[in-house]
Design an enzyme around this catalytic site. Structure first.
Site, PDB file in Angstrom:
ATOM      1  N   LYS A  74       0.843  -1.200   0.000  1.00  0.00           N
ATOM      2  CA  LYS A  74       0.000   0.000   0.000  1.00  0.00           C
ATOM      3  C   LYS A  74       0.879   1.251   0.000  1.00  0.00           C
ATOM      4  O   LYS A  74       1.901   1.298   0.701  1.00  0.00           O
ATOM      5  CB  LYS A  74      -0.898  -0.034   1.239  1.00  0.00           C
ATOM      6  CG  LYS A  74      -1.902   1.100   1.364  1.00  0.00           C
ATOM      7  CD  LYS A  74      -2.774   0.860   2.592  1.00  0.00           C
ATOM      8  CE  LYS A  74      -3.730   1.990   2.862  1.00  0.00           C
ATOM      9  NZ  LYS A  74      -4.571   1.725   4.068  1.00  0.00           N
ATOM     10  N   SER A 149      -9.188   2.700   3.389  1.00  0.00           N
ATOM     11  CA  SER A 149      -8.222   3.317   2.497  1.00  0.00           C
ATOM     12  C   SER A 149      -7.346   2.309   1.744  1.00  0.00           C
ATOM     13  O   SER A 149      -6.539   2.703   0.918  1.00  0.00           O
ATOM     14  CB  SER A 149      -7.312   4.254   3.299  1.00  0.00           C
ATOM     15  OG  SER A 149      -6.564   3.536   4.262  1.00  0.00           O
ATOM     16  N   SER A 173      -9.824   0.583   7.589  1.00  0.00           N
ATOM     17  CA  SER A 173      -9.289   0.640   6.234  1.00  0.00           C
ATOM     18  C   SER A 173      -8.879  -0.694   5.623  1.00  0.00           C
ATOM     19  O   SER A 173      -8.554  -0.749   4.438  1.00  0.00           O
ATOM     20  CB  SER A 173      -8.086   1.595   6.190  1.00  0.00           C
ATOM     21  OG  SER A 173      -8.515   2.917   6.374  1.00  0.00           O
TER      22      SER A 173
END
Length: 476
Positions: A74, A149, A173
């Site tokens: 990520k 996210s 997230s």
């Protein structure tokens, strides 16, 4: 294939690591833009790592558990030499100087870093629509968000580009995109996965993890990432091996079903999300567990204090983002709003917010002490249309809408409890089949228990583990 199956194919010689990486990069180039999965691909790094696995194979060396398995990182997390944008147009995207701790562990596990997955600006909202990349879309319906996210990570796994992807969770997230994309998403107990030698834990809201298509891949990843580093502020009680927990009988547990939103947040719960939790409660009862209506985690007064504390901590987190002084005008309206709120939080108010979070943790433990697990929907609504939550004209209203969409997820971050979203249900919404996640939240440190029950549910009602073909609805 699952991550374990890919590793087995590499180990037995059924799959060449280099060919595997080339195939993955081809899928990333073809499907990645459609689902908004990546901000950066790293073919040279991936091929070098694949060549190292091939060298180990030829030398007869013992391979690590996930040798040859593609696993992107990520883009909130540093990979040495790879640009990092953190989803923000305010950052230049300079190469990171070091690997963050979780990246070091994934390298040691033998994974292949094929790229950086998309994230919203600084990981703040529950959708992934950054100004520096296309929005992340769920492959189930390209007109809808993959969540956030860790939206790019979830889109990459759900579309079959990779079998596993690094993710992180500061308020939901990992679990939010897992629900939107039909995946397994575990937020481990606070201190189970360290931020590593370059990470700061502050209030301890955020943790690393992965998104996968089955429970055993998630459990194996937790075994590999549950590593302490010198100076850690939080260390979870001993647990694991977590992969073994998948085969363990959890016994008969007492489980509390809660359908009402936490924190008294506004907005209704969609019937399909409510039904998903209710049907899971019925399945758990069939499996021998005792399920009844659980109590609210705290009093109405404490809910409001908790909401204010989380908002203060979240705003301070936004204020701490590394925005250059001359680039404030390039952040999104939501980030700008949160940073402004953060500037208004005094040192005393921040200390009080941390103390409130600790008191809420005690209050929740007291009210839920009779329960082994708490069952809720993951989200209050099905996956949202792209742009359905982002509101650049009114970021205050957007923040309220975010709470209404995710009224259960952030309590596990405040209290440090393990929490997992499972893709047990699907529903027809607007003529399209969409995944609907359900969430189990356990006692602090009881990661093995939550994994054991998740594996039991997976066996009783298996969900599709094959990659989801991208679906273009009429709306899309």
């Amino acid at each position: 294939m699952t991550a374990r199956e890919v590793a087995r194919a590499v180990r037995t010689g059924a799959q060449s690591p280099t060919e595997l990486v080339e195939d993955t990069l081809d899928r990333a180039a073809r499907l990645g833009p459609e689902v908004g999965a990546f901000v950066t691909l790293t073919p040279e790094l991936a091929l070098r790592q694949a060549a190292e696995v091939e060298r180990q194979l030829k030398a007869g060396e013992e391979l690590p558990a996930l040798a040859g398995v593609p696993c992107p990182i990520k883009d909130l997390t540093q990979v040495a030499g790879v640009p990092i944008r953190r989803g923000s147009a305010a950052l230049a995207g300079d190469p990171a100087p070091v690997d963050d701790g979780v990246v070091t562990l994934l390298r040691q596990a033998g994974t292949i870093m094929v790229g950086k997955t998309s994230t919203p600006e600084f990981g703040l909202p529950p959708y992934t629509e950054p100004d520096v990349a296309p929005p992340a879309r769920t492959p189930w319906d390209l007109s809808r968000s993959a969540g956030g996210s860790s939206g790019g990570a979830a889109a990459a796994v759900a579309a079959g580009i990779v079998p596993i992807a690094h993710a992180s969770d500061g308020g939901g997230s990992i679990r939010i995109p897992a629900s939107c994309c039909g995946l397994v998403g575990l937020k481990p107990s606070r201190g189970r996965i360290s931020p590593g030698p370059y990470g700061a834990e502050s209030a301890g809201l955020s943790t690393h993890g992965v998104v996968t298509r089955d429970v055993r891949d998630t459990a194996l990843a937790l075994d590999l990432l549950a590593h302490d580093w010198p100076g850690d502020a939080f260390i979870a009680p001993p647990g694991g091996p977590f992969l073994d927990a998948c085969a363990a009988d959890p016994g008969s547990l007492r489980i509390g079903l809660i359908l009402e939103p936490f924190y008294g947040t506004p907005g209704g719960v969609d019937p399909v999300c409510r039904a998903a939790a209710e049907q899971t409660a019925e399945l758990l009862t069939e499996l021998g567990h005792r399920v009844d209506v659980g109590p609210a985690p705290m009093t109405a007064e404490a809910q409001q204090r908790g909401l204010q504390a989380f908002e203060a901590l979240w705003a301070i987190s936004a204020l701490g983002a590394p925005v250059p002084a001359d680039a404030e005008d390039r952040v999104t309206p939501l980030t700008r709003h949160l940073r402004e709120v953060g500037r208004g939080v005094t040192g005393l108010q921040f200390a009080q917010a941390v103390q409130t979070a600790q008191l809420i943790t005690r209050a929740v433990a007291d009210r839920w002490q009779a329960y082994d697990l708490i069952l809720t929907p993951t989200l209050a609504q099905p996956p949202m249309p792209i742009g359905g939550l982002r509101n650049d004209l009114d970021p205050v209203a957007e923040f309220v809408a975010q709470y209404a969409y995710t009224p259960w997820t952030n309590l596990a971050n405040v209290t440090g409890r393990p929490s997992i979203s499972l893709p047990l249900h699907r529903a027809e919404v607007g003529g399209t089949t969409l995944p609907i996640g359900v969430m189990l939240t356990g006692r602090y440190g009881a990661d093995a228990m939550i994994i054991s029950v998740a594996a039991q549910l997976e066996q009783a009602r298996p969900w599709p583990t094959e990659p989801r073909p991208v679906h273009r609805s009429e709306a899309g």
